[in-house]
Write a protein that holds these residues in place. Structure first.
Motif, PDB file in Angstrom:
ATOM      1  N   LEU A 116      -3.601   2.678  -0.995  1.00 21.57           N
ATOM      2  CA  LEU A 116      -3.619   0.815  -1.613  1.00 21.57           C
ATOM      3  C   LEU A 116      -3.051   1.583  -3.094  1.00 21.57           C
ATOM      4  O   LEU A 116      -1.709   0.574  -3.038  1.00 21.57           O
ATOM      5  N   LYS A 117      -3.443   3.151  -4.037  1.00 14.64           N
ATOM      6  CA  LYS A 117      -1.739   2.721  -4.860  1.00 14.64           C
ATOM      7  C   LYS A 117      -0.250   2.588  -4.358  1.00 14.64           C
ATOM      8  O   LYS A 117       0.695   1.698  -5.028  1.00 14.64           O
ATOM      9  N   ASP A 118      -0.398   3.812  -3.560  1.00 17.68           N
ATOM     10  CA  ASP A 118       1.384   4.024  -2.406  1.00 17.68           C
ATOM     11  C   ASP A 118       1.472   2.133  -1.593  1.00 17.68           C
ATOM     12  O   ASP A 118       3.058   1.763  -2.200  1.00 17.68           O
ATOM     13  N   SER A 119       0.967   1.564  -1.761  1.00 14.16           N
ATOM     14  CA  SER A 119       0.685   0.115  -0.440  1.00 14.16           C
ATOM     15  C   SER A 119       1.764  -0.642  -1.688  1.00 14.16           C
ATOM     16  O   SER A 119       2.495  -1.593  -1.737  1.00 14.16           O
ATOM     17  N   LYS A 120       1.333  -0.287  -3.022  1.00 13.96           N
ATOM     18  CA  LYS A 120       2.115  -0.921  -4.151  1.00 13.96           C
ATOM     19  C   LYS A 120       1.710  -3.029  -4.771  1.00 13.96           C
ATOM     20  O   LYS A 120       2.298  -3.532  -5.512  1.00 13.96           O
ATOM     21  N   ARG A 121       0.337  -2.839  -3.902  1.00 14.86           N
ATOM     22  CA  ARG A 121      -1.084  -4.021  -3.842  1.00 14.86           C
ATOM     23  C   ARG A 121      -0.918  -3.965  -5.890  1.00 14.86           C
ATOM     24  O   ARG A 121      -2.362  -3.349  -6.309  1.00 14.86           O
ATOM     25  N   THR A 122      -0.332  -4.026  -7.006  1.00 15.96           N
ATOM     26  CA  THR A 122      -1.408  -3.906  -8.670  1.00 15.96           C
ATOM     27  C   THR A 122      -2.541  -4.067  -9.067  1.00 15.96           C
ATOM     28  O   THR A 122      -3.147  -3.456  -9.255  1.00 15.96           O
ATOM     29  N   VAL A 123      -2.087  -5.712  -8.251  1.00 19.71           N
ATOM     30  CA  VAL A 123      -3.396  -6.054  -8.917  1.00 19.71           C
ATOM     31  C   VAL A 123      -4.691  -6.185  -8.299  1.00 19.71           C
ATOM     32  O   VAL A 123      -5.264  -5.031  -8.655  1.00 19.71           O
ATOM     33  N   GLY A 130     -11.375   9.313  -2.139  1.00 14.72           N
ATOM     34  CA  GLY A 130      -9.868   9.577  -2.734  1.00 14.72           C
ATOM     35  C   GLY A 130      -8.634   9.009  -2.001  1.00 14.72           C
ATOM     36  O   GLY A 130      -7.775   8.703  -2.184  1.00 14.72           O
ATOM     37  N   SER A 131      -8.934   9.274  -1.227  1.00 10.94           N
ATOM     38  CA  SER A 131      -6.985   9.232   0.194  1.00 10.94           C
ATOM     39  C   SER A 131      -7.209   7.701   0.216  1.00 10.94           C
ATOM     40  O   SER A 131      -5.525   7.080   0.581  1.00 10.94           O
ATOM     41  N   ALA A 178      -9.857  -3.244   8.896  1.00 11.54           N
ATOM     42  CA  ALA A 178      -9.921  -3.596   7.957  1.00 11.54           C
ATOM     43  C   ALA A 178      -9.035  -3.130   6.723  1.00 11.54           C
ATOM     44  O   ALA A 178      -8.264  -3.506   5.630  1.00 11.54           O
ATOM     45  N   LYS A 179      -8.334  -1.481   7.124  1.00 11.54           N
ATOM     46  CA  LYS A 179      -7.399  -1.155   6.187  1.00 11.54           C
ATOM     47  C   LYS A 179      -6.304  -1.418   6.044  1.00 11.54           C
ATOM     48  O   LYS A 179      -6.005  -1.900   4.445  1.00 11.54           O
ATOM     49  N   LYS A 180      -6.104  -2.014   7.063  1.00 11.07           N
ATOM     50  CA  LYS A 180      -4.456  -2.807   7.726  1.00 11.07           C
ATOM     51  C   LYS A 180      -4.778  -3.466   6.185  1.00 11.07           C
ATOM     52  O   LYS A 180      -3.776  -4.508   5.398  1.00 11.07           O
TER      53      LYS A 180
END
Length: 427
Positions: A311-318, A305-306, A275-277
């Protein structure tokens, strides 16, 4: 469904009505020998009406009539696909609905006597051999698949003969490999129908490289609760990072299938990892999935939080921002928008109440920069639309000084000055 008491069309009239409706619709929507996209859509709507009629006939147990009319609609649709502008996608939709109906007819006829089964099978074979399907390989084989449930040993031989002929002809094609693949699928489904799942497993695994057959093998393994086998079959594809969509109306790739396997197998650890992937691939529905699993295990708060950081680091902005909005994470959203003002005038509405000054400042900067790039009135209108939005957000002072600055900076752009004067009146 027709209301009780509403007049039903007599079965013998269905075929002439369908033929006349489609012919009249094509004639009326052909202009100088050409069918444009909106005309094609008109024809599709008439075809949908014909399909509704067939569906009612099927409910009234007019099995053969419904099947005949449905295959007639299919052939008309395939013909249309060859010479009309079907870019709106409506024609493909009609054709898919037609296959569903043909399949329903075949499943009903499967329960009837041998004479009707043979009659229906002969009809399907006859239609599938028509030259209208040349160049539409998958549609031809999809029709043949509909006839499989009607086969006994004798008619199966007829079907195999037809398959042999089609395969022989396909050697002249640009893509004989594609026909070969479709051929293997139909033959396997035919053998499975005749001899059962167990007796055709070897054939299934010999052709496991074909995605459609792999999906069948995965479903079989799941039914047998052999989750390790299902996982192995799925991982071979997911690791090859193929995002092949196996069901047109429900696009699921191998990674989604893998998640379903873990869920059915009740393997929480692997469920979380998968699910995280998927979430980090940008599929935001898996945020809710993870939340549910973590809550059930009582560890949501320590992972929250983590998970957002990842998710922020994954660069999937939308995806990231949409989750920040759903979780009411205004401060994080502001930080992200300040870092990257992508789609500022969409996200600004979630922030302007709590952080007006920061939003006004971002708007000022964004509008100034886009004005430096703008070249024509269409682009100036976009800029003043954003200024109008700023005014709506009660950023009047910012808007006022921005308009003054732009007027001073670009005195030689009369179209821009004109648009700025218009928006100034809103202050």
């Amino acid at each position: 469904m027709k209301e009780r008491g509403a007049a039903m069309i007599p079965t013998e009239d269905i075929m002439p009505i369908v033929k006349n409706t489609i012919a009249a619709s094509i004639k009326c929507n052909t202009h100088r020998g050409y069918i444009g996209w909106s005309s094609c859509d008109n024809i599709c709507m008439d075809m949908h009406d014909c399909l509704d009629m067939c569906a009612e006939t099927l409910e009234m147990r007019g099995y053969m009539v419904a099947l005949e009319a449905a295959t007639y609609i299919l052939v008309s649709g395939v013909k249309l696909a060859s010479h009309a502008d079907s870019s709106s996608g409506m024609l493909t939709d009609v054709i898919m609905c037609t296959y569903e109906l043909i399949e329903k007819c075949a499943k009903e006829i499967e329960k009837q006597d041998k004479q009707m089964r043979d009659q229906a099978f002969t009809l399907i074979i006859k239609e599938a051999r028509k030259s209208v399907f040349d160049g539409w390989t998958d549609w031809r084989y999809d029709l043949l698949k509909c006839g499989i449930c009607l086969c006994d040993e004798k008619s199966a031989k007829k079907l195999e003969k037809v398959l042999d002929t089609l395969l022989e002809i396909s050697r002249e094609d640009y893509y004989p490999e594609y026909t070969k693949k479709e051929d293997l699928i139909v033959r396997y489904l035919l053998h499975r129908h005749l001899y059962g799942k167990k007796n055709t497993q070897k054939e299934l695994y010999q052709n496991i490289a074909i995605n459609e057959l792999r999906i069948i093998a995965i479903k079989d393994a799941m039914e047998d609760k052999n989750y390790d086998e299902a996982e192995k079959l799925c991982l071979e594809k997911a690791n090859a990072e193929e995002t092949w969509h196996y069901h047109s109306s429900d696009p699921e790739d191998w990674n989604n299938v893998l998640y379903d396997i873990y869920k059915t197998a009740n393997n929480t650890e692997k469920q979380i990892a998968q699910a995280k992937k998927l979430l980090l691939m940008g599929n935001e529905k898996f945020w809710g999935v993870l939340k549910q699993i973590y809550n059930k295990c009582g560890v949501w708060n320590e992972n929250y939080g983590s998970l957002l950081d990842e998710l922020k680091d994954s660069k999937r902005t939308v995806c990231y921002r949409s989750i920040l909005i759903s979780e009411n994470e205004k401060k994080r959203l502001l930080d992200d928008v300040m870092e990257n003002p992508y789609d500022l005038f969409y996200y600004g509405k979630y922030l302007v109440k709590e952080y007006p000054e920061q939003v006004y400042e971002l708007c000022y900067k964004e509008i100034s920069e886009s004005c430096a790039q703008a070249k024509d009135r269409r682009e100036y209108k976009k800029i003043t639309k954003n200024i109008a939005q700023l005014i709506k957000w009660k950023g009047n002072d910012t808007a006022k000084s921005l308009i003054e600055e732009l007027m001073q900076r670009y005195p030689r752009k009369p179209a821009l000055l004109d648009e700025l004067e218009k928006v100034e009146k809103k202050l």
